[in-house]
Design a protein around this motif. Structure first.
Motif, short mmCIF file in Angstrom:
data_model
loop_
_atom_site.label_atom_id
_atom_site.label_comp_id
_atom_site.label_asym_id
_atom_site.label_seq_id
_atom_site.Cartn_x
_atom_site.Cartn_y
_atom_site.Cartn_z
N PRO A 1 -75.91 -45.05 19.40
CA PRO A 1 -75.50 -45.99 18.35
C PRO A 1 -76.48 -47.16 18.18
CG PRO A 1 -73.63 -45.42 19.74
CD PRO A 1 -74.84 -44.86 20.40
N ALA A 2 -77.05 -47.62 19.29
CA ALA A 2 -78.02 -48.72 19.20
C ALA A 2 -79.27 -48.27 18.47
CB ALA A 2 -78.36 -49.24 20.59
N LEU A 3 -79.72 -47.06 18.76
CA LEU A 3 -80.89 -46.52 18.06
C LEU A 3 -80.59 -46.36 16.56
CD1 LEU A 3 -82.05 -43.85 20.66
CD2 LEU A 3 -83.41 -45.80 19.87
N TYR A 4 -79.40 -45.91 16.26
CA TYR A 4 -79.00 -45.78 14.85
C TYR A 4 -79.10 -47.13 14.14
CZ TYR A 4 -76.02 -45.38 10.74
OH TYR A 4 -75.55 -45.43 9.46
N LEU A 5 -78.59 -48.18 14.79
CA LEU A 5 -78.64 -49.51 14.17
C LEU A 5 -80.08 -50.00 14.03
CD1 LEU A 5 -75.62 -51.21 15.98
CD2 LEU A 5 -75.74 -50.48 13.58
N ALA B 1 -88.54 -46.19 10.90
CA ALA B 1 -87.19 -45.71 10.64
C ALA B 1 -87.06 -44.23 10.99
CB ALA B 1 -86.83 -45.94 9.18
N LYS B 2 -88.05 -43.44 10.59
CA LYS B 2 -88.01 -42.01 10.89
C LYS B 2 -88.01 -41.76 12.39
CE LYS B 2 -91.54 -39.30 11.09
NZ LYS B 2 -92.75 -38.48 10.84
N ASP B 3 -88.90 -42.41 13.10
CA ASP B 3 -89.03 -42.19 14.55
C ASP B 3 -87.76 -42.59 15.29
OD1 ASP B 3 -91.59 -41.29 14.09
OD2 ASP B 3 -92.56 -43.18 14.66
N VAL B 4 -87.21 -43.74 14.93
CA VAL B 4 -86.03 -44.23 15.64
C VAL B 4 -84.80 -43.38 15.30
CG1 VAL B 4 -84.48 -46.20 15.96
CG2 VAL B 4 -86.93 -46.58 15.78
N LEU B 5 -84.67 -42.99 14.05
CA LEU B 5 -83.54 -42.15 13.66
C LEU B 5 -83.62 -40.77 14.30
CD1 LEU B 5 -83.26 -43.22 9.92
CD2 LEU B 5 -81.56 -43.62 11.71
N SER C 1 -84.79 -40.29 17.25
CA SER C 1 -84.33 -40.55 18.62
C SER C 1 -82.80 -40.67 18.64
CB SER C 1 -84.96 -41.83 19.16
OG SER C 1 -86.37 -41.68 19.29
N ALA C 2 -82.25 -41.31 17.63
CA ALA C 2 -80.79 -41.42 17.55
C ALA C 2 -80.16 -40.04 17.40
CB ALA C 2 -80.40 -42.31 16.37
N GLU C 3 -80.76 -39.20 16.57
CA GLU C 3 -80.26 -37.83 16.40
C GLU C 3 -80.32 -37.06 17.71
OE1 GLU C 3 -81.26 -33.77 13.84
OE2 GLU C 3 -82.84 -35.24 14.30
N ALA C 4 -81.44 -37.18 18.41
CA ALA C 4 -81.57 -36.49 19.70
C ALA C 4 -80.53 -36.96 20.70
CB ALA C 4 -82.98 -36.71 20.25
N GLY C 5 -80.10 -38.22 20.56
CA GLY C 5 -79.09 -38.78 21.47
C GLY C 5 -77.67 -38.42 21.08
N GLY C 6 -77.51 -37.73 19.96
CA GLY C 6 -76.18 -37.29 19.56
C GLY C 6 -75.64 -37.91 18.29
N ASN C 7 -76.40 -38.80 17.67
CA ASN C 7 -75.93 -39.42 16.43
C ASN C 7 -76.35 -38.54 15.26
OD1 ASN C 7 -75.79 -41.30 14.08
ND2 ASN C 7 -75.15 -42.73 15.68
N THR D 1 -74.75 -37.96 12.11
CA THR D 1 -73.85 -38.22 10.98
C THR D 1 -74.58 -38.00 9.66
OG1 THR D 1 -74.45 -40.56 10.87
CG2 THR D 1 -72.66 -39.95 12.37
N ALA D 2 -73.80 -37.95 8.60
CA ALA D 2 -74.39 -37.81 7.27
C ALA D 2 -75.29 -39.00 6.96
CB ALA D 2 -73.28 -37.68 6.23
N GLU D 3 -74.88 -40.19 7.40
CA GLU D 3 -75.69 -41.39 7.15
C GLU D 3 -77.04 -41.30 7.84
OE1 GLU D 3 -71.47 -42.25 6.51
OE2 GLU D 3 -72.56 -41.37 8.18
N THR D 4 -77.03 -40.75 9.06
CA THR D 4 -78.29 -40.59 9.79
C THR D 4 -79.23 -39.67 9.02
OG1 THR D 4 -77.20 -40.90 11.93
CG2 THR D 4 -79.34 -39.80 11.95
N TYR D 5 -78.72 -38.55 8.55
CA TYR D 5 -79.57 -37.58 7.86
C TYR D 5 -79.96 -38.06 6.47
CZ TYR D 5 -78.60 -34.41 11.67
OH TYR D 5 -78.52 -33.84 12.93
N TYR D 6 -79.12 -38.83 5.83
CA TYR D 6 -79.49 -39.41 4.54
C TYR D 6 -80.71 -40.33 4.70
CZ TYR D 6 -79.32 -42.51 0.50
OH TYR D 6 -79.65 -43.25 -0.61
N MET D 7 -80.62 -41.24 5.66
CA MET D 7 -81.74 -42.16 5.88
C MET D 7 -82.97 -41.42 6.38
SD MET D 7 -80.09 -45.70 7.37
CE MET D 7 -79.29 -44.95 8.79
N LEU D 8 -82.76 -40.43 7.23
CA LEU D 8 -83.89 -39.67 7.76
C LEU D 8 -84.60 -38.87 6.67
CD1 LEU D 8 -85.43 -39.00 10.33
CD2 LEU D 8 -83.75 -37.21 10.83
#
Length: 227
Positions: free
Chosen positions: A160-164, A178-182, A184-190, A192-199
Motif C-alpha cells: 500500500p505504501a508503494l501504491y501511494l 510512477a511506472k517503476d514504483v507501481l 513494485s506495488a504490483e509485485a507486492g500484491g497491490n 487493483t484496477a487503479e494500479t493497472y490504470y495508472m501503470l
C-alpha cells in the motif's frame, strides 16, 4: 527554615491545608515527626491522584475503542480527547483519534492526529503509514514521502505504501518513477484496477509499449468495463 519551606509547598499542593502563621500553637507541625507526617500525606495524595488519572485513562480508552469498533465516531473522538487531556503523549490515543476523524472524512484533523502519533513514536511503521496516507489525501505528497518510506519496512504496509508513492509520482507526471514504483506495488500484491490504470498510462508515457499493453490487459481483466 525546613518547616517554612514545607508550609509553602503544602499551600501550593493542597490549598485547603491549614495556614501556619509565626507563633501559632500547632507545635506538632514544627517537629520532625510532624513534618514526616505531612510528607507522607502529600506523597500518598500524589499517588492517589496518579492512580485516579490512570484509571480514567483506561476507562476512556476502552470506551473510545468500543465506540470506534461500533462506528460511533463522535463518541470515540470525545473519549480519545479525554485520554489526551490526561496523557497527551499517548501515541495510541492520537492514532485512534486520527482513525475516527478519517472515518468521518475530516482529513485535516485525521492528518494532524496521525502526525502526532508518528512523531511520538517515529519507528512505528503503522503510525508512519497512517500519517503518509492522510498527507497524500491532503495532496501533500512531498511531506508524506518520509512517512511512507518508513512504513516500507512493514511487510503488511509495504505494497500500500508503494501504491501511494506511485500515485504521488503519477500525479506529478514523473512517468518513469510512477511506472517503476507501481510495478513494485504490483509485485507486492497491490493488483487493483487503479494500479493497472495508472501503470498503463505511466508505461505509455515513459515509452514502454509492452508494459503498457500488459497493464491494459490486466486492467480489462480487473475492471471489465474498461475500454
Amino acid at each position: 527554615m525546613l518547616f517554612g519551606n514545607m508550609s509553602s509547598m503544602l499551600r501550593i499542593a493542597l490549598p485547603w491545608a491549614p495556614r501556619l502563621e509565626p507563633g501559632c500553637k500547632l507545635s506538632l507541625w514544627r517537629t520532625p515527626a510532624g513534618q514526616l507526617i505531612f510528607l507522607a500525606f502529600l506523597w500518598l495524595s500524589i499517588i492517589a491522584h496518579s492512580i485516579c488519572q490512570e484509571s480514567n485513562v483506561v476507562r476512556y480508552a476502552k470506551e473510545g475503542d468500543r465506540a470506534l469498533g461500533e462506528r460511533d465516531y463522535d463518541l470515540a473522538i470525545a473519549d480519545y480527547k479525554e485520554v489526551l487531556k490526561i496523557n497527551p503523549s499517548s501515541a495510541a490515543a492520537w492514532s485512534n483519534l486520527g482513525a475516527a476523524w478519517f472515518a468521518k472524512n475530516n482529513i485535516s484533523q485525521a492528518s494532524s492526529s496521525f502526525l502526532r502519533a508518528a512523531r511520538l513514536q517515529p519507528a512505528n511503521r503503522d503510525y508512519a503509514f497512517n500519517a503518509g496516507l492522510a498527507l497524500v489525501r491532503e495532496d501533500k505528497c512531498d511531506t508524506a514521502q518520509s512517512y511512507l518510506t518508513t512504513s516500507l519496512a512493514s511487510a503488511q504496509r509495504r505494497a500500500p505504501a508503494l501504491y501511494l508513492q506511485g500515485l504521488c509520482a503519477f500525479v506529478s507526471k514523473n512517468w518513469q518513477e510512477a511506472k517503476d514504483v507501481l510495478l513494485s506495488a504490483e509485485a507486492g500484491g497491490n493488483r487493483t484496477a487503479e494500479t493497472y490504470y495508472m501503470l498503463t498510462i505511466a508505461s505509455r508515457e515513459s515509452r514502454d509499449p509492452n508494459q503498457a499493453k500488459r497493464a491494459f490487459e490486466l486492467l480489462r481483466t480487473t475492471s471489465p468495463t474498461s475500454s
